[in-house]
Enzyme design. Sequence first.
Site, mmCIF file in Angstrom:
data_model
loop_
_atom_site.group_PDB
_atom_site.id
_atom_site.type_symbol
_atom_site.label_atom_id
_atom_site.label_comp_id
_atom_site.label_asym_id
_atom_site.label_seq_id
_atom_site.Cartn_x
_atom_site.Cartn_y
_atom_site.Cartn_z
ATOM 1 N N CYS A 1 18.155 10.316 -5.822
ATOM 2 C CA CYS A 1 17.722 9.765 -7.289
ATOM 3 C C CYS A 1 17.352 11.079 -8.148
ATOM 4 C CB CYS A 1 16.114 9.325 -6.785
ATOM 5 S SG CYS A 1 16.397 7.741 -6.251
HETATM 6 N N1 COA Z 1 8.014 -11.047 -1.771
HETATM 7 C C1 COA Z 1 6.641 -11.194 -1.530
HETATM 8 N N2 COA Z 1 6.003 -10.338 -0.882
HETATM 9 C C2 COA Z 1 6.576 -9.085 -0.233
HETATM 10 C C3 COA Z 1 7.870 -8.768 -0.894
HETATM 11 C C4 COA Z 1 8.582 -9.616 -1.463
HETATM 12 N N3 COA Z 1 9.808 -9.396 -2.025
HETATM 13 N N4 COA Z 1 7.954 -7.742 -0.205
HETATM 14 C C5 COA Z 1 6.910 -7.267 0.372
HETATM 15 N N5 COA Z 1 6.013 -8.315 0.325
HETATM 16 C C6 COA Z 1 4.525 -8.566 0.765
HETATM 17 C C7 COA Z 1 4.241 -7.517 2.019
HETATM 18 O O1 COA Z 1 4.844 -8.406 3.147
HETATM 19 C C8 COA Z 1 2.798 -7.209 2.075
HETATM 20 O O2 COA Z 1 2.217 -8.263 2.249
HETATM 21 P P1 COA Z 1 1.171 -8.382 3.539
HETATM 22 O O3 COA Z 1 0.276 -7.257 3.441
HETATM 23 O O4 COA Z 1 0.827 -9.822 3.697
HETATM 24 O O5 COA Z 1 2.201 -7.857 4.762
HETATM 25 C C9 COA Z 1 2.642 -7.136 0.557
HETATM 26 O O6 COA Z 1 3.689 -7.695 -0.073
HETATM 27 C C10 COA Z 1 2.429 -5.763 -0.070
HETATM 28 O O7 COA Z 1 3.847 -5.184 0.609
HETATM 29 P P2 COA Z 1 3.978 -3.589 0.202
HETATM 30 O O8 COA Z 1 5.478 -3.186 0.641
HETATM 31 O O9 COA Z 1 3.030 -2.816 0.832
HETATM 32 O O10 COA Z 1 4.006 -3.438 -1.284
HETATM 33 P P3 COA Z 1 3.982 -2.367 -2.426
HETATM 34 O O11 COA Z 1 2.756 -2.690 -3.353
HETATM 35 O O12 COA Z 1 3.741 -1.130 -1.546
HETATM 36 O O13 COA Z 1 5.058 -2.331 -3.216
HETATM 37 C C11 COA Z 1 7.338 -1.244 -3.248
HETATM 38 C C12 COA Z 1 6.502 -2.284 -2.531
HETATM 39 C C13 COA Z 1 8.593 -0.698 -2.631
HETATM 40 C C14 COA Z 1 7.686 -1.935 -4.585
HETATM 41 C C15 COA Z 1 6.375 -0.121 -3.546
HETATM 42 O O14 COA Z 1 5.839 0.483 -2.605
HETATM 43 C C16 COA Z 1 7.126 1.324 -4.283
HETATM 44 O O15 COA Z 1 7.827 1.005 -5.329
HETATM 45 N N6 COA Z 1 7.063 2.577 -3.745
HETATM 46 C C17 COA Z 1 7.840 3.586 -4.331
HETATM 47 C C18 COA Z 1 9.349 3.457 -4.058
HETATM 48 C C19 COA Z 1 10.021 4.456 -4.684
HETATM 49 O O16 COA Z 1 9.754 5.055 -5.540
HETATM 50 N N7 COA Z 1 11.422 4.659 -4.063
HETATM 51 C C20 COA Z 1 12.196 5.485 -4.544
HETATM 52 C C21 COA Z 1 13.392 4.640 -4.298
HETATM 53 S S1 COA Z 1 14.784 5.654 -4.811
#
Ligand code: COA
Length: 373
Positions: A156
Site C-alpha cells: 500500500c
Molecule cells: N458483513 C457483516 N458483518 C461482518 C462482515 C460483513 N461483511 N464482516 C465481518 N462482520 C462481523 C464480524 O463477524 C464481527 O461480528 P461478531 O463480533 O459477531 O463476530 C463484526 O462484524 C466485527 O468484525 P471485525 O472484523 O472485528 O470488524 P472491524 O470493525 O474491525 O472492521 C475492517 C473490519 C477490515 C473494515 C477493519 O478492521 C479495518 O479496516 N482495518 C484496517 C484494515 C486496513 O487498513 N488494511 C490495510 C489493507 S491494505
Amino acid sequence: MSDVIIRSTGLWTPPHSISNAQLVESYNAYAARWNEEHAGEIERGEREAKRPSSVEFIEKASGIKSRYAIDPDGILDTSRLRPKVEPRPDDALCLMAEAGVVAVKDALDRVGLDGSDVDGVICSATSMQRTYPCIAIEIQDAIGATGFGFDMSVACSSATFALQQAVNAIRCGQANRIVVVTPEITTPQLNYTDRDSHFIFGDVAVAVILERADWGNPGWKILSTRLKTQYSNNIRSNQGFLNRCEEPARDEDEMLFVQNGRRVFKEVCPMVAEMILQHMSDCSLKPDDMKRLWLHQANSNMNRVIAQKVFGREYADGEAPTILDEFANTAGAGSVVCFHRHNDDFETGEKGLICSFGAGYSVGSIFVERIAA
Ligand code: COA
C-alpha cells in the site's frame, strides 16, 4: 542539486463499478448455496455456517460504498467470484501497462507535455502482472519516453516509496522528469468467499509527473519525504512464483489477500500518527501549517483516528478527505488518487501531506507546498 516538484497527476478508472449492494447480494447467494451444500456438516457441528454480509456493516466499518472493477460480471457471478481476464498476445500492451499509459497520458495532457519529454518511468504497485520485461519499460516504450524504467513494489505504500526514488534521482541529476505510475489491479487478489474482506479492494491507475524545480514551472514543491517499514504478518498475500512448485500444493485461497483487520487498525494508527508528527517537527512544520492530509485510503475510521492525532483537534472533512465511497481501497494508489481529486483549491504557499500506510508494515510521508510559476 535541484529541488523537485510534482508537475501534474493523472488517473485511469475502469468503466464499470460495483456497489456494496451488488457485492453483498452475490456473496449472500454464494453463502446460502454453500450452507445448503454443507448442511449435514453444519448440523453435526463439524463446520460453521457462513453468515451473511451486509451493506450497513461495510459502510460503517470501512466507509466504502462502491469500487471500480476491471470485470464486475466475473466478480459477481457466484459460480466464478473473480474477474475474467483474457490472455493477450505478447505484442499487445498488458493490462497493467494499458491502465498505466492512460493515467500517464492524462497527467501529461493536463500540462501540455508529451511522452518524449519524460526521461524516467517508475511503475510501482502492490503486484506485477508478470516478472519481466518490466511493466515500466513497456509503459516507457508506449509513451515514447527516453532514459530508464523499472518496477518496484511496497504494497500500500508503493506510490509514496516510488515518489521518494524519483525525487532522489532528479535531485542527483540522474533524470530531469520522471513519471511514477501506480496501476493497482487489486480486485483479482481478493477472496470473494471471505465475508471479512470481500468488499475491500477496487481497481485504478494513477500517475505523477515529477521534474526539476529550477525549470520554473508551477506545481507542488516536495518539501521532504520519509519512509518507514516494520515487519508484520497482519496483512499478507502468499502469491508468488514458487507457488506452482510447492509440495504439498496450497489451497488457492491461501494465496489471496488476508488480514487481521483489528490488529492492523490498532498497530498502524499510532505508528503512522507518530511518524507524521516526528517528520513534521523535523521539518519545522506544525499541524496547523497543513491545509490538507491526503491519507492512504483503506478505512475511513482509521483515517479519522490518524487525522485527529495529527491535528490534535477535531477537523473538518475537507482537511482529510476520503475517496473510499467511490474507489474503495486502491492499495498503493489511494493517497495519490486522493491528492489528485482534492487539490484544486490550494493557493501558492499552502501546504499538505501525502501519506500512505499498509502491508509490511510500510509508511510513506511526503510534505508538499503549492507553488506558482
Ligand atoms: N458483513 C457483516 N458483518 C461482518 C462482515 C460483513 N461483511 N464482516 C465481518 N462482520 C462481523 C464480524 O463477524 C464481527 O461480528 P461478531 O463480533 O459477531 O463476530 C463484526 O462484524 C466485527 O468484525 P471485525 O472484523 O472485528 O470488524 P472491524 O470493525 O474491525 O472492521 C475492517 C473490519 C477490515 C473494515 C477493519 O478492521 C479495518 O479496516 N482495518 C484496517 C484494515 C486496513 O487498513 N488494511 C490495510 C489493507 S491494505
